[in-house]
Structure formats: structure tokens, C-alpha cells
Design a protein around this motif. Structure first.
Motif, PDB file in Angstrom:
ATOM      1  N   ASP A 192       0.906  -1.082  -0.085  1.00 28.10           N
ATOM      2  CA  ASP A 192       0.021   0.015  -0.056  1.00 28.10           C
ATOM      3  C   ASP A 192       0.902   1.354   0.176  1.00 28.10           C
ATOM      4  O   ASP A 192       2.104   1.151  -0.062  1.00 28.10           O
ATOM      5  CB  ASP A 192      -1.002  -0.251   1.200  1.00 28.10           C
ATOM      6  CG  ASP A 192      -0.225   0.005   2.628  1.00 28.10           C
ATOM      7  OD1 ASP A 192       0.890   0.322   2.493  1.00 28.10           O
ATOM      8  OD2 ASP A 192      -0.927  -0.402   3.661  1.00 28.10           O
ATOM      9  N   LYS A 193       0.191   2.398   0.097  1.00 30.98           N
ATOM     10  CA  LYS A 193       1.066   3.297   0.082  1.00 30.98           C
ATOM     11  C   LYS A 193       2.145   3.841   1.021  1.00 30.98           C
ATOM     12  O   LYS A 193       2.939   4.535   1.002  1.00 30.98           O
ATOM     13  CB  LYS A 193       0.285   4.934  -0.216  1.00 30.98           C
ATOM     14  CG  LYS A 193      -0.846   5.085   0.862  1.00 30.98           C
ATOM     15  CD  LYS A 193      -1.799   6.293   0.648  1.00 30.98           C
ATOM     16  CE  LYS A 193      -2.628   6.508   1.549  1.00 30.98           C
ATOM     17  NZ  LYS A 193      -3.446   5.726   2.351  1.00 30.98           N
ATOM     18  N   ASP A 194       1.984   3.055   2.297  1.00 26.85           N
ATOM     19  CA  ASP A 194       2.785   3.339   3.371  1.00 26.85           C
ATOM     20  C   ASP A 194       3.800   2.309   3.292  1.00 26.85           C
ATOM     21  O   ASP A 194       4.822   2.028   4.136  1.00 26.85           O
ATOM     22  CB  ASP A 194       2.252   3.126   4.633  1.00 26.85           C
ATOM     23  CG  ASP A 194       0.938   4.148   5.032  1.00 26.85           C
ATOM     24  OD1 ASP A 194       1.175   5.343   4.477  1.00 26.85           O
ATOM     25  OD2 ASP A 194       0.037   3.504   5.415  1.00 26.85           O
ATOM     26  N   GLY A 195       3.861   1.380   2.228  1.00 31.10           N
ATOM     27  CA  GLY A 195       5.090   0.379   1.896  1.00 31.10           C
ATOM     28  C   GLY A 195       4.660  -1.004   2.632  1.00 31.10           C
ATOM     29  O   GLY A 195       5.293  -1.924   2.566  1.00 31.10           O
ATOM     30  N   LYS A 196       3.396  -1.056   3.136  1.00 36.24           N
ATOM     31  CA  LYS A 196       2.873  -2.315   3.770  1.00 36.24           C
ATOM     32  C   LYS A 196       2.310  -3.164   2.902  1.00 36.24           C
ATOM     33  O   LYS A 196       1.514  -2.806   2.045  1.00 36.24           O
ATOM     34  CB  LYS A 196       1.808  -2.026   4.937  1.00 36.24           C
ATOM     35  CG  LYS A 196       2.455  -2.139   6.284  1.00 36.24           C
ATOM     36  CD  LYS A 196       1.221  -1.816   7.475  1.00 36.24           C
ATOM     37  CE  LYS A 196       0.369  -3.045   7.409  1.00 36.24           C
ATOM     38  NZ  LYS A 196      -1.067  -2.544   7.793  1.00 36.24           N
ATOM     39  N   VAL A 197       2.794  -4.535   3.038  1.00 41.16           N
ATOM     40  CA  VAL A 197       2.212  -5.776   2.051  1.00 41.16           C
ATOM     41  C   VAL A 197       0.610  -5.610   2.432  1.00 41.16           C
ATOM     42  O   VAL A 197       0.062  -5.866   3.660  1.00 41.16           O
ATOM     43  CB  VAL A 197       2.794  -6.998   2.386  1.00 41.16           C
ATOM     44  CG1 VAL A 197       2.052  -8.186   1.752  1.00 41.16           C
ATOM     45  CG2 VAL A 197       4.332  -6.733   2.078  1.00 41.16           C
ATOM     46  N   GLN A 198       0.073  -5.616   1.162  1.00 36.21           N
ATOM     47  CA  GLN A 198      -1.588  -5.740   1.357  1.00 36.21           C
ATOM     48  C   GLN A 198      -2.031  -7.202   2.125  1.00 36.21           C
ATOM     49  O   GLN A 198      -1.702  -8.232   0.912  1.00 36.21           O
ATOM     50  CB  GLN A 198      -2.176  -5.358  -0.007  1.00 36.21           C
ATOM     51  CG  GLN A 198      -2.024  -3.798  -0.343  1.00 36.21           C
ATOM     52  CD  GLN A 198      -2.982  -3.670  -1.511  1.00 36.21           C
ATOM     53  OE1 GLN A 198      -3.954  -3.989  -1.790  1.00 36.21           O
ATOM     54  NE2 GLN A 198      -2.302  -2.604  -2.385  1.00 36.21           N
ATOM     55  N   THR A 199      -2.622  -7.241   2.888  1.00 35.46           N
ATOM     56  CA  THR A 199      -3.036  -8.413   3.375  1.00 35.46           C
ATOM     57  C   THR A 199      -4.298  -9.166   2.489  1.00 35.46           C
ATOM     58  O   THR A 199      -5.097  -8.364   2.161  1.00 35.46           O
ATOM     59  CB  THR A 199      -3.711  -8.119   4.801  1.00 35.46           C
ATOM     60  OG1 THR A 199      -2.648  -7.719   5.561  1.00 35.46           O
ATOM     61  CG2 THR A 199      -4.095  -9.629   5.465  1.00 35.46           C
ATOM     62  N   LEU A 200      -3.966 -10.379   2.162  1.00 32.80           N
ATOM     63  CA  LEU A 200      -5.273 -11.165   1.490  1.00 32.80           C
ATOM     64  C   LEU A 200      -5.932 -12.031   2.461  1.00 32.80           C
ATOM     65  O   LEU A 200      -5.477 -13.000   2.947  1.00 32.80           O
ATOM     66  CB  LEU A 200      -4.473 -12.094   0.447  1.00 32.80           C
ATOM     67  CG  LEU A 200      -5.483 -12.725  -0.418  1.00 32.80           C
ATOM     68  CD1 LEU A 200      -5.875 -11.750  -1.786  1.00 32.80           C
ATOM     69  CD2 LEU A 200      -4.867 -13.990  -1.100  1.00 32.80           C
ATOM     70  N   THR A 201      -7.362 -11.516   2.535  1.00 28.20           N
ATOM     71  CA  THR A 201      -8.071 -12.316   3.641  1.00 28.20           C
ATOM     72  C   THR A 201      -8.918 -13.370   2.722  1.00 28.20           C
ATOM     73  O   THR A 201      -9.468 -14.118   3.443  1.00 28.20           O
ATOM     74  CB  THR A 201      -9.148 -10.924   4.272  1.00 28.20           C
ATOM     75  OG1 THR A 201      -9.722 -10.408   3.172  1.00 28.20           O
ATOM     76  CG2 THR A 201      -8.410 -10.141   5.013  1.00 28.20           C
ATOM     77  N   SER A 202      -8.848 -13.276   1.545  1.00 29.63           N
ATOM     78  CA  SER A 202      -9.861 -14.037   0.688  1.00 29.63           C
ATOM     79  C   SER A 202      -9.312 -15.381   0.226  1.00 29.63           C
ATOM     80  O   SER A 202      -7.956 -15.671   0.836  1.00 29.63           O
ATOM     81  CB  SER A 202     -10.053 -13.538  -0.466  1.00 29.63           C
ATOM     82  OG  SER A 202      -8.924 -13.536  -1.502  1.00 29.63           O
ATOM     83  N   HIS A 203      -9.905 -16.445  -0.232  1.00 26.96           N
ATOM     84  CA  HIS A 203      -9.452 -17.592  -0.635  1.00 26.96           C
ATOM     85  C   HIS A 203      -8.419 -17.291  -2.062  1.00 26.96           C
ATOM     86  O   HIS A 203      -8.070 -16.195  -2.408  1.00 26.96           O
ATOM     87  CB  HIS A 203     -10.403 -18.588  -1.245  1.00 26.96           C
ATOM     88  CG  HIS A 203     -11.697 -18.817  -0.144  1.00 26.96           C
ATOM     89  ND1 HIS A 203     -12.807 -19.316  -0.481  1.00 26.96           N
ATOM     90  CD2 HIS A 203     -11.756 -18.720   1.031  1.00 26.96           C
ATOM     91  CE1 HIS A 203     -13.467 -19.377   0.555  1.00 26.96           C
ATOM     92  NE2 HIS A 203     -12.847 -19.201   1.382  1.00 26.96           N
TER      93      HIS A 203
END
Ligand SMILES: O=C(O)[C@H](O)COP(=O)(O)O
Ligand SMILES: [Mn+2]
Ligand SMILES: [Mn+2]
Length: 563
Positions: A494-505
Motif C-alpha cells: 500500500d502507499k505506506d509500503g505495507k504488504v496488502q493482506t489477502l483475507t480471501s481464498h
């Protein structure tokens, strides 16, 4: 897909397998949300300590392999569609691939047949004097609903006479990224504005986060549905806003906010009056095609006699589901699209051939190994041969706080059932990989995966003791990948450099392992079915019970060679 000749009129008696004996216990373990992916810090299954499952993998390729659990292999519209529990367990239990709800609704909308069906004709009777309410999940996850289908339905309903429309939106963040609710509401508001330009009085009326409002399942917590009832039907909720965009934006300002759990809200006019409670004479459509998380609200909307919570007011409405959600209860009695007729499931065949079955899970997955497994049919085929046991899930505690869930209790029940020697098949669903995976909490998911492995060990030990066979598989991926990725597989930030969490299947394949002392020495996986999927499991299990599978089933995964 489903090109084999129908089985109508064919006998129920299964032929004896020429090489495999009857009467050996078969333990069937479904690890929910347990796919196969390369090792990676976001692969919680890899990161977790899972000695039991690791040992099984060593039996590849003869007794461990991967099978498809997403897309067209499980009857979904395209191979970009991730798998889910409904289609996964349907395929596992039915042994055939059916065009699923998502696909059937697509076809009915594209051809316009949806507007010619009994369900639409029924609700249309309310269009002159009443409001059309659409209630469902605002998402393009394709698991319970799809946004493009809602868009088409809004357009089509207005073209077919709906003059006043109210949409009740449940935000997702589970099958899609958390925070995407804002974009979905924006897009919906644009569509509704266009309808208003055409003279249709169309607005969002209420909403809330799917896991806190309306979309409970398997009667885990009726309070969830009551919150939805109060907001959608009565027009009452603790939070009131002038429009839906303001609602989701404001509610998300709370640092702990999450689309899955947004509190219920209603939209009010200048004088503070709710813009769209459900009244006598109105029409209501629940636009989710998937059953499990809509059937409780369907009961509240349809049943005259209802005691799960005080409805306060029970409006006389014309109600239709997108699909009929429960084929046994025939609920709802009106629906826009006929559901897949999943028939001749392995559960029914085995019951008719004298196989005694025990099935168990905790509440949040109980219907998966019973209702979905049996083709969206509640109840027993033969109560004297079957026992289904539900272990109550924790209520009101997020699963990342209790990531072990009821894995141990399920395993102990399965062990007792196996050791009792009263059953020929003992079938369980172990929920951790999926339910904890959906929270997006990596640490907790790793704990959950370890607990699932420990549960498997208990079950395999019991199978060992009685000389049985095991079949271990999963319904789709989830815990093996917790990062949203670009096309090359690199985690997105994301814009803060954090990996985007995948909550889905995920789209990943799932493992299947067979073994146990009762497995005849020459049994191994065939090598001529590289594209096999979940629907091939039912024939495999039937073989292990000593039966040939019916001809119209997807082929068995196993062969028997001379040792
Ligand atoms: O309903 C849910 O929890 C998710 O949308 C899908 O999860 P499931 O298909 O594993 O139940
Ligand atoms: Mn699942
Ligand atoms: Mn899931």
C-alpha cells in the motif's frame, strides 16, 4: 462441464469394486482453506509446524497429489474465480461438476430470462404501489454475490417497472480487500444516481459489515441477523447517515474498523426519518446466490412463525431469493433463478448402499460437511445409518483471538466415532486455515494451521488403530497465501509500503493424500488425470468403500496395481 448423461432412472445399487474390499473404515478429512503454494513468508501453512501433513507429502506421487479447487473445475464461470466452500464441498460430495449459482445467474441476466421467471413475476406485483428492496453482499468476490450482477439487476428491474428501489448493502472485506467497501459504494451510488435521472427513486437504505450484520451462518449467532433485520426492515440502527458513502467513510475512521465488521447503519432524510424501511406491500430480493449466509435472513423474511428473535414488525411482503437457498426446506419459496439441481450425491448413494456415516464439524463449518456435501440439502438420507454432530463454535470472539478454534474437539469426536466401529465413513471439516485466514492475521493463522495438523494426527492415529483408510484433502486455498500479489507473484504494497493482506481464498490447487493400514498395497494415484479436481474425490472415496462409482461421476483418482 456436466456433459455426462443424466442418471435419472438408473439404479442406486453400486457395483462391487473388482479389487477393493467393502467394510474398511474410511476417514475423510477436509481441511478448510488449505491450498498448496511455494514457501514464502506469507504462506502460513509453510510457516507453521505441521509434521503430520509434511509426512503425508512424502508419499507423492503415489499417495499424495494436487487437485484443482477453483474456477471451471468446480462449476464457476471462469478460471479467474477463486474456489469457495459451497462449490468445493458440492463438488467433493457430488462427484460431478455443476454450473454453480454464480454462473446460472450470469446466464439468466445475460439472456433476460430472469425477468420471465416466476420469481420476478411474483415480486413485480409490488412494483406499482410498493418499493423493491435489494439486500446482499456488496462485493466482486464471486463467492456469495457479484457487484456486476447487482448492477444488471438494478437496471433490469427498473426497466421492468420498479419505480422505487432501496438497496441494503453488506460490506465485504473478506472475499475482497478490506477497505474496498468505499469504492463499491461509490460505484453503486453512481448507478443509483443514473437511475434517479431516469425518474426511478433509487437509494441505499441501510447496511453494515457482513460478519456483524445479517450474514451469519448455520445459526451460529442470531443476533447478527437481528442487527440486519432492525436496520433493513425496521430502519433502526445505532448509526444514522445522510448517504451510504458518508456512512462507510465515517465508520471506517475508527482505527479498528474493518469492512467485515462495520456496525449497522441506516440512511435517513433531512428530518431524520429512515429512507427505506421495509413496509407492507413491498418486494424484497436477497441478491446473494450462495445459500449459507442468506438462509437465516430468508427464514426471518418468509416464516410466519419465527422465534429466533423478536421481529417487532413482520411486514407482508413479496420475497424472492436470487436462488432457492435450501432445496429440502424449499426456502425461499420464490426465487429469481433456479439453483443447480445437484442430485445423486455420493452421500445419497452410499446411504442407499448401506454405508454408515458420521459427519462432524464446528458450527461455522457444520453445514459444509453436511448441507453442501449433500448438494445443498439439509437433513439425513437415512437417519438410521447417519449421524451428524455439530460442535458449537465460539461466539463473539474473533478467530484470530482463538485460532485453535474447535480443531481438537472435532478430532476427538472423530476419534471416538472411528473407535466405536459403528461407522464406515467418518467425515470432518477442520476450519482453522480458512476461518483464521480470513482475519488476515498471519501469526494467528500459523497457530491455527498447527492446531489443524494436530487434529489430523489424532484422527490418523485412530484410523491406524482400527486398520482403516484416510482421505485427506481441502476445499480451496486460503492460509497458504496471505498477500495480495501482482501478476508476477510479487506481494503488492500500500502507499505506506505495507504488504496488502489477502483475507480471501486463492486460486491455488489443494492437496489430496490417501493412506492408512486398510489401504490395499497396490492402490496409487493414476497419472493420467493431471487436471483432476475436487469432483474426482467422490468416485475415489466410493472405491475405497469397495464400490465402483456411477458412470456419470468424474473419474476416480486411484488405480490398483499388482504388488
Ligand atoms: O462466507 C465466508 O466465510 C467467505 O465468504 C467464504 O468462505 P468459505 O467459502 O470458506 O465459507
Ligand atoms: Mn472453505
Ligand atoms: Mn472461507
Amino acid at each position: 462441464m456436466a456433459t455426462r448423461p443424466p442418471a435419472e432412472g438408473k439404479p442406486w445399487e453400486l457395483a462391487a469394486h473388482p479389487r477393493l474390499a467393502k467394510g474398511t473404515l474410511v476417514g475423510v478429512v477436509v481441511l478448510d482453506g488449505w491450498g498448496e503454494a511455494p514457501p514464502d513468508p506469507f504462506n502460513c501453512i509453510h510457516a507453521a509446524d505441521t509434521p503430520t501433513l509434511d509426512a503425508l507429502k512424502k508419499a507423492a506421487p503415489a499417495r499424495w497429489r494436487l487437485i484443482k479447487a477453483h474456477g471451471t473445475a468446480v462449476g464457476l464461470p471462469t478460471d479467474d474465480d477463486m474456489g469457495n466452500s459451497e462449490v468445493g464441498h458440492n463438488a467433493l460430495g457430488a462427484g460431478q461438476i455443476y454450473a454453480q449459482g454464480a454462473k446460472l445467474v450470469d446466464l439468466a441476466l445475460a439472456s433476460g430470462k430472469i425477468y420471465e421467471g416466476e420469481g420476478f413475476k411474483y415480486i413485480r406485483q409490488s412494483f406499482d404501489d410498493g418499493t423493491l428492496h435489494l439486500i446482499g453482499l456488496l462485493s466482486d468476490g464471486g463467492v456469495h454475490s457479484r457487484f456486476d450482477q447487482l448492477q444488471l439487476l438494478l437496471k433490469g428491474a427498473s426497466e421492468h417497472g420498479a419505480k422505487r428501489i432501496r438497496v441494503h448493502v453488506l460490506t465485504d472485506g473478506r472475499d475482497v480487500l478490506d477497505g474496498s467497501s468505499v469504492r463499491f459504494v461509490e460505484m453503486l451510488e453512481e448507478d443509483l444516481a443514473r437511475l434517479r435521472e431516469k425518474g426511478v427513486d433509487a437509494r441505499v437504505a441501510s447496511g453494515g459489515g457482513r460478519m456483524y450484520v445479517t450474514m451469519d451462518r448455520y445459526e451460529n449467532d442470531w443476533q447478527v441477523v437481528k442487527r440486519g433485520w432492525d436496520a433493513h426492515v425496521l430502519g433502526e440502527a445505532p448509526h444514522k447517515f445522510k448517504n451510504a458513502l458518508e456512512a462507510v467513510k465515517k465508520l471506517r475512521e475508527d482505527p479498528k474498523a474493518n469492512d467485515q465488521y462495520l456496525p449497522p447503519f441506516v440512511i435517513v432524510d433531512e428530518s431524520g426519518k429512515p429512507v427505506g424501511p421495509i413496509q407492507d406491500g413491498d418486494a424484497v430480493v436477497t441478491f446473494n446466490f450462495r445459500a449459507d449466509r442468506m438462509v437465516m435472513l430468508a427464514k426471518a423474511l418468509e416464516y410466519e412463525n419465527f422465534d429466533k428473535f423478536d421481529r417487532i414488525r413482520f411486514p407482508k411482503i413479496r420475497y424472492a431469493g436470487m436462488l432457492q437457498y435450501d432445496g429440502e426446506l424449499k426456502l425461499p419459496s420464490h426465487y429469481l433463478v433456479a439453483p443447480p439441481e445437484i442430485e445423486r450425491t455420493s452421500g445419497e448413494y452410499l446411504a442407499r448402499n448401506g454405508v454408515r456415516t458420521y459427519a462432524c464439524s464446528e458450527t461455522v463449518k457444520f453445514g459444509h460437511v453436511t448441507f453442501f456435501w449433500n448438494g445443498n440439502r439439509s437433513g439425513y438420507f437415512n437417519p438410521s445409518l447417519e449421524k451428524y454432530e455439530e460442535i458449537p463454535s465460539d461466539i463473539g470472539i474473533p478467530f484470530n483471538v482463538q485460532p485453535k478454534m474447535k480443531a481438537l474437539e472435532i478430532a476427538q469426536k472423530a476419534r471416538d466415532a472411528i473407535l466405536s466401529r459403528k461407522f464406515d465413513q467418518v467425515r470432518v471439516n477442520i476450519a482453522n486455515g480458512d476461518m483464521v485466514g480470513h482475519t488476515g492475521d498471519i501469526e494467528a493463522t500459523i497457530v491455527g494451521c498447527k492446531a489443524a495438523d494436530e487434529a489430523v494426527k489424532i484422527i490418523l492415529d485412530a484410523i491406524e488403530q482400527v486398520g482403516g483408510i484416510f482421505v485427506l484433502t481441502a476445499d480451496h486455498g486460503n492460509a497458504e497465501d496471505m498477500a495480495k500479489r501482482d501478476k508476477s507473484g510479487k506481494p503488492l504494497r500500500d502507499k505506506d509500503g505495507k504488504v496488502q493482506t489477502l483475507t480471501s481464498h486463492t486460486l491455488n490447487p489443494v492437496p489430496i493424500a490417501i493412506g492408512g493400514p486398510g489401504l490395499a498395497p497396490g492402490v496409487r494415484f493414476r497419472t493420467d488425470l493431471p487436471n483432476a479436481g475436487l469432483a474426482n474425490v467422490a468416485a475415489t472415496v466410493m472405491n475405497l468403500h469397495g464400490f465402483e462409482a456411477p458412470e456419470h461421476y468424474e473419474p476416480t483418482l486411484i488405480e490398483v496395481v499388482d504388488k
